[in-house]
Design a protein around this motif. Structure first.
Motif, PDB file in Angstrom:
ATOM      1  N   LEU A   1      14.462 -30.522-110.974  1.00 23.26           N
ATOM      2  CA  LEU A   1      14.030 -31.037-112.270  1.00 23.26           C
ATOM      3  C   LEU A   1      15.151 -30.959-113.301  1.00 23.26           C
ATOM      4  CD1 LEU A   1      11.402 -32.237-113.329  1.00 23.26           C
ATOM      5  CD2 LEU A   1      10.773 -29.970-114.159  1.00 23.26           C
ATOM      6  N   LYS A   2      15.988 -29.953-113.170  1.00 28.48           N
ATOM      7  CA  LYS A   2      17.130 -29.831-114.085  1.00 28.48           C
ATOM      8  C   LYS A   2      18.116 -30.969-113.867  1.00 28.48           C
ATOM      9  CE  LYS A   2      20.754 -26.607-115.538  1.00 28.48           C
ATOM     10  NZ  LYS A   2      21.360 -25.264-115.319  1.00 28.48           N
ATOM     11  N   ASP A   3      18.339 -31.323-112.594  1.00 30.19           N
ATOM     12  CA  ASP A   3      19.259 -32.422-112.288  1.00 30.19           C
ATOM     13  C   ASP A   3      18.659 -33.780-112.618  1.00 30.19           C
ATOM     14  OD1 ASP A   3      21.114 -30.614-111.358  1.00 30.19           O
ATOM     15  OD2 ASP A   3      20.493 -30.794-109.262  1.00 30.19           O
ATOM     16  N   ARG A   4      17.316 -33.875-112.488  1.00 28.29           N
ATOM     17  CA  ARG A   4      16.649 -35.160-112.730  1.00 28.29           C
ATOM     18  C   ARG A   4      15.469 -34.941-113.672  1.00 28.29           C
ATOM     19  NH1 ARG A   4      16.410 -37.360-106.527  1.00 28.29           N
ATOM     20  NH2 ARG A   4      15.860 -35.183-106.122  1.00 28.29           N
ATOM     21  N   PRO A   5      15.734 -34.807-114.956  1.00 33.75           N
ATOM     22  CA  PRO A   5      14.658 -34.478-115.908  1.00 33.75           C
ATOM     23  C   PRO A   5      13.572 -35.542-116.010  1.00 33.75           C
ATOM     24  CG  PRO A   5      16.700 -35.036-117.055  1.00 33.75           C
ATOM     25  CD  PRO A   5      17.056 -34.894-115.615  1.00 33.75           C
ATOM     26  N   ASN A   6      13.895 -36.765-115.598  1.00 34.18           N
ATOM     27  CA  ASN A   6      12.885 -37.823-115.658  1.00 34.18           C
ATOM     28  C   ASN A   6      12.086 -37.943-114.368  1.00 34.18           C
ATOM     29  OD1 ASN A   6      13.461 -38.609-118.296  1.00 34.18           O
ATOM     30  ND2 ASN A   6      15.150 -39.910-117.620  1.00 34.18           N
ATOM     31  N   HIS A   7      12.246 -36.977-113.470  1.00 32.24           N
ATOM     32  CA  HIS A   7      11.446 -36.922-112.253  1.00 32.24           C
ATOM     33  C   HIS A   7      10.288 -35.982-112.539  1.00 32.24           C
ATOM     34  CE1 HIS A   7      10.990 -35.198-107.964  1.00 32.24           C
ATOM     35  NE2 HIS A   7      10.143 -36.166-108.176  1.00 32.24           N
ATOM     36  N   TYR A   8       9.067 -36.522-112.569  1.00 34.75           N
ATOM     37  CA  TYR A   8       7.936 -35.773-113.102  1.00 34.75           C
ATOM     38  C   TYR A   8       7.123 -35.013-112.045  1.00 34.75           C
ATOM     39  CZ  TYR A   8       9.070 -39.290-116.598  1.00 34.75           C
ATOM     40  OH  TYR A   8       9.734 -40.103-117.460  1.00 34.75           O
ATOM     41  N   ASP A   9       7.082 -35.504-110.825  1.00 34.65           N
ATOM     42  CA  ASP A   9       6.180 -34.940-109.824  1.00 34.65           C
ATOM     43  C   ASP A   9       6.341 -33.435-109.607  1.00 34.65           C
ATOM     44  OD1 ASP A   9       4.944 -37.332-109.443  1.00 34.65           O
ATOM     45  OD2 ASP A   9       6.062 -37.880-107.640  1.00 34.65           O
ATOM     46  N   PRO A  10       7.567 -32.874-109.608  1.00 31.08           N
ATOM     47  CA  PRO A  10       7.673 -31.424-109.380  1.00 31.08           C
ATOM     48  C   PRO A  10       6.927 -30.580-110.406  1.00 31.08           C
ATOM     49  CG  PRO A  10       9.818 -32.463-109.129  1.00 31.08           C
ATOM     50  CD  PRO A  10       8.902 -33.495-109.702  1.00 31.08           C
ATOM     51  N   SER A  11       6.750 -31.121-111.609  1.00 33.10           N
ATOM     52  CA  SER A  11       6.110 -30.333-112.664  1.00 33.10           C
ATOM     53  C   SER A  11       4.723 -29.871-112.250  1.00 33.10           C
ATOM     54  CB  SER A  11       6.023 -31.160-113.953  1.00 33.10           C
ATOM     55  OG  SER A  11       7.309 -31.539-114.393  1.00 33.10           O
ATOM     56  N   ASN A  12       3.990 -30.736-111.580  1.00 29.40           N
ATOM     57  CA  ASN A  12       2.638 -30.392-111.145  1.00 29.40           C
ATOM     58  C   ASN A  12       2.650 -29.138-110.272  1.00 29.40           C
ATOM     59  OD1 ASN A  12       0.045 -30.344-110.000  1.00 29.40           O
ATOM     60  ND2 ASN A  12      -0.152 -32.555-110.111  1.00 29.40           N
ATOM     61  N   LEU A  13       3.518 -29.138-109.260  1.00 32.44           N
ATOM     62  CA  LEU A  13       3.602 -27.981-108.369  1.00 32.44           C
ATOM     63  C   LEU A  13       4.162 -26.754-109.090  1.00 32.44           C
ATOM     64  CD1 LEU A  13       4.789 -29.431-104.937  1.00 32.44           C
ATOM     65  CD2 LEU A  13       2.589 -28.407-105.499  1.00 32.44           C
ATOM     66  N   ILE A  14       5.108 -26.960-109.985  1.00 33.62           N
ATOM     67  CA  ILE A  14       5.682 -25.832-110.727  1.00 33.62           C
ATOM     68  C   ILE A  14       4.587 -25.086-111.480  1.00 33.62           C
ATOM     69  CG2 ILE A  14       7.124 -25.239-112.716  1.00 33.62           C
ATOM     70  CD1 ILE A  14       9.113 -27.379-111.741  1.00 33.62           C
ATOM     71  N   TRP A  15       3.745 -25.810-112.193  1.00 30.32           N
ATOM     72  CA  TRP A  15       2.661 -25.159-112.939  1.00 30.32           C
ATOM     73  C   TRP A  15       1.697 -24.445-111.995  1.00 30.32           C
ATOM     74  CZ3 TRP A  15       2.277 -30.563-115.438  1.00 30.32           C
ATOM     75  CH2 TRP A  15       3.262 -30.703-116.405  1.00 30.32           C
ATOM     76  N   GLN A  16       1.378 -25.090-110.848  1.00 30.43           N
ATOM     77  CA  GLN A  16       0.470 -24.456-109.889  1.00 30.43           C
ATOM     78  C   GLN A  16       1.055 -23.155-109.352  1.00 30.43           C
ATOM     79  OE1 GLN A  16      -1.095 -27.016-106.793  1.00 30.43           O
ATOM     80  NE2 GLN A  16      -0.932 -28.811-108.109  1.00 30.43           N
ATOM     81  N   TYR A  17       2.333 -23.198-108.961  1.00 28.23           N
ATOM     82  CA  TYR A  17       2.963 -22.009-108.390  1.00 28.23           C
ATOM     83  C   TYR A  17       3.078 -20.892-109.421  1.00 28.23           C
ATOM     84  CZ  TYR A  17       4.352 -24.929-104.388  1.00 28.23           C
ATOM     85  OH  TYR A  17       4.363 -25.746-103.291  1.00 28.23           O
ATOM     86  N   GLU A  18       3.378 -21.243-110.653  1.00 31.62           N
ATOM     87  CA  GLU A  18       3.495 -20.214-111.682  1.00 31.62           C
ATOM     88  C   GLU A  18       2.154 -19.512-111.908  1.00 31.62           C
ATOM     89  OE1 GLU A  18       5.197 -22.402-114.929  1.00 31.62           O
ATOM     90  OE2 GLU A  18       7.258 -21.808-114.396  1.00 31.62           O
ATOM     91  N   LEU A  19       1.070 -20.267-111.874  1.00 27.69           N
ATOM     92  CA  LEU A  19      -0.250 -19.646-111.997  1.00 27.69           C
ATOM     93  C   LEU A  19      -0.544 -18.731-110.821  1.00 27.69           C
ATOM     94  CD1 LEU A  19      -2.500 -22.563-113.328  1.00 27.69           C
ATOM     95  CD2 LEU A  19      -1.690 -20.569-114.585  1.00 27.69           C
TER      96      LEU A  19
END
Length: 682
Positions: free
Chosen positions: A184-202
């Protein structure tokens, strides 16, 4: 002297050469893949084509574990579902070369858009090199960078799931997060990882209130940053929708406001023939050879934005209803109100289905019929709502004629789906439709028709005790006691038992017909259960699962506690049984033998419903001296079980991987295979 010096120099040069060769061999990697960053082939027209990959294993390299292999196989897994939800395995024989290097070519038979490959090696003796349980993997590339879907699939392998037999990484959500955040840092306009990131953080934070607050703050920043992007907000909606009850209310409101504003705020773009995307202005449509757009294109684009925004808002509202803690009546009314508010939503069928389920649970016939008519009208070629409605009538013991009409509709739809010209293939549970017909005919007191239906259901589903019990009842009412006795015997010896009623019916009729003692009846039951076993095993396919085992705690006959935490570190097997269950009793000796042969797994045979002294007497009478037995006063509802026998395999990480319903023909062989596919600790 000169000859001695020459000899010494020669020795030294040879030594240096050997040292260089040795160090060079040591420096070589065990596994290499060519190309290292395989590129998708992107034709001008048609689907992308996956690249061809060569995988090499150097048996002479330092760290190689299969140094004496006579043959070697490459075992691969590729994701076939979104976000790495499903994987498919392939075994590829490898070819040796004279320098100790084994080669295999991998080329996907199908185009998996995830573009990710994880693999390990096994030799002819079953020895494995899986890189110390880390495995090896390849991420397919585009423009010299791993594809976004490949990165997500790789991160998902650190959830600890059993991907395919032999491939299971230890759970490491921290590693998964590192992979996703780096991408996500390399490709800030790539949105799909955000969903999993929030799930994993929870998950890492145990789903605490503070964790939801932190994720909520992250979402606030995300929504502000990407408020003009339809795709970005859709990713947020995917995560937020099922989590609304725990996320801060301000975040839900902020997201709704951003979605509602999309028709006025969304970035407009146009795609040219080469696939490049160019921004489009709302005020002045651009002109020229590249990025051409016109008023019609903008109108169509905005219509699509409005449609997607509506569906995002509908998702939020649908999940709010689905997860709310309210009465069934209130939930059903909310589902129907949803259908009025969002008549074009993609969730419309699910909303009517939700209302239908609620009214069925309430046994409200009139309201159920109204919801059913709406649901059936949305998809008239689906038989499942028709069959569910027919089963509802049967459960309420009403409207047998209407039930038969629905059954005829189901049969017609199913027959149409099996034609070569059909665009859909419908799979139905064997015997389900015949069972409904039989029960309707029984309500109409048409015993010959009911018997024919139940016989058809029994033939299609020979393992269901309820079908054979009904068949026995009809035969007994018709005065055909031999057929009734045979049906009751099949019911009581079936591999899946929900109550002692089938056995009681068999023993009652056996005694009425004066065929022998209760012990004689039990022997016949045991013999029939043994006959059924092989047929059941031949038709059985183990159900592979990957979900955390619920919290459980049982006490064995020695008073020792057996729970989820005491079993971690090695596989555990829970098998549930009861004294009254003939298939369970027939299986117990095999379970005891399995326990002796597999000390690498912890086994507990949980008896349901009897006191400790009764269980001890039973075990002694059946010469089961070493079987590890636990006690449960009630059904293990945390596992979702209300029948026996059932055996559950839990891996060393505490996750359910296999569930076996019914008696197994060869308990040791089948459960042994389950243990074999679970990777061993290194």
């Amino acid at each position: 002297m000169r000859s001695y010096l020459l000899f010494a120099i020669t020795v030294l040069l040879t030594a240096f050469t050997l040292l260089e060769d040795a160090s060079g061999a040591a420096a070589l990697p065990v596994v290499t893949t060519e190309p290292a960053c395989p590129e998708w082939i992107m034709p001008a027209t048609g689907r992308p084509i996956a690249p061809h990959i060569n995988v090499s294993y150097n048996a002479r390299a330092q760290g190689a574990r299969l140094t004496s292999a006579q043959s070697m196989t490459l075992v691969t897994a590729v994701p076939t579902g979104p976000f790495g939800s499903r994987f498919e395995s392939t075994m590829i024989p490898m070819t040796p070369s004279t320098n100790g290097i084994w080669h295999a070519d991998y080329s996907s038979d199908r185009t998996f858009f995830t573009g990710y490959l994880i693999f390990f090696f096994v030799d002819e003796r079953g020895r494995v090199d899986n890189n110390h349980a880390h495995y090896w993997d390849v991420l397919f590339c585009q423009d010299a960078e791993p594809t976004a879907s490949a990165v997500i699939a790789q991160a998902s392998t650190y959830e600890g799931r059993l991907l395919v037999p032999g491939i299971q990484r230890p759970p490491d959500l921290v590693r998964a997060l590192d992979i996703l955040k780096a991408d996500l840092k390399d490709r800030p306009n790539h949105y799909d990882p955000s969903n999993l990131i929030w799930q994993y953080e929870l998950q890492l934070a145990g789903g605490s209130d503070s964790a939801y607050e932190q994720v909520g703050r992250d979402l606030e920043v995300y929504i502000i940053t990407h408020s003009h992007s339809v795709n970005a907000l859709y990713t947020a909606v995917l995560f937020v929708s099922p989590e609304q009850q725990k996320l801060p209310l301000r975040v839900i409101k902020q997201l709704r406001n951003a979605v509602e504003a999309l028709p006025q705020t969304a970035d407009l773009y146009q795609q040219d023939r080469t696939g490049h995307i160019y921004p489009v202005s709302r005020e002045v449509p651009p002109s020229g050879l590249r990025g051409q757009a016109n008023d019609t294109a903008i109108v169509e684009f905005l219509a699509e934005v409005r449609r997607r925004a509506m569906n995002m808002l509908a998702d939020l509202d649908y999940w709010s209803i689905s997860r709310q803690q309210s009465t069934l009546q209130k939930k059903a009314e909310d589902y129907l109100a949803f259908t009025v508010k969002y008549p074009e939503s993609l969730r419309l069928r699910e909303a009517y289905g939700g209302a239908f389920d609620c009214y069925r649970a309430l046994k409200d016939v009139a309201a159920t019929e109204v919801a059913f008519e709406k649901l059936a009208a949305l998809n008239p070629i689906s038989p499942f709502s028709l069959l569910s409605m027919a089963e509802f009538y049967i459960a309420q013991k009403i409207k047998p004629e209407r039930t038969l009409q629905l059954a005829d509709q189901v049969a017609a739809i199913y027959a149409e789906s099996q034609l070569p010209s059909s665009r859909q293939r419908i799979s139905m549970q064997p015997g389900r439709l015949d069972l409904v017909r039989g029960q309707a005919h029984l309500m109409l007191n048409n015993l010959p028709a009911a018997r024919a239906d139940f016989e058809a259901a029994a033939k299609a589903a020979p393992g269901r005790p309820d079908v054979f019990s009904l068949l026995g009842q009809v035969c007994e009412q018709m005065g055909d006691n031999p057929a009734a006795l045979e049906a009751y015997l099949s019911a009581a010896a079936a591999p899946y038992q929900e109550s002692p009623a089938p056995r009681e019916a068999y023993e009652r009729l056996f005694n009425t017909l004066k065929l022998g003692s209760k012990q004689d009846a039990g022997q016949k039951l045991s013999a029939r259960a043994a006959q059924n076993a092989k047929r059941v095993a031949d038709a059985y396919t183990p159900l592979a699962l990957t979900r955390p085992a619920p919290e459980f705690s049982y006490t064995d006959l020695a008073g020792k506690r057996f729970d989820k935490h005491t079993t971690k570190g090695k596989p555990a097997l829970l098998t549930f049984w009861s004294i009254w269950c003939a298939p369970c009793v027939a299986e117990l000796p095999a379970i005891e033998a399995f326990q002796k042969r597999h000390p690498e797994a912890t086994l507990l045979a949980v008896e349901i419903g009897h006191k400790a002294e009764d269980v001890r007497s039973f075990l002694s009478a059946h010469n089961l001296r070493t079987l590890h037995v636990g006690l449960s006063a009630d059904w293990p509802r945390d596992f979702g079980l209300n029948a026996v026998p059932i055996s559950i395999v839990i891996d060393r990480f505490g996750q359910i991987q296999f569930a076996h319903v019914g008696q197994l023909a060869d308990f040791g062989a089948i459960l042994g295979k389950d243990l074999d596919v679970l990777p061993k600790p290194n």
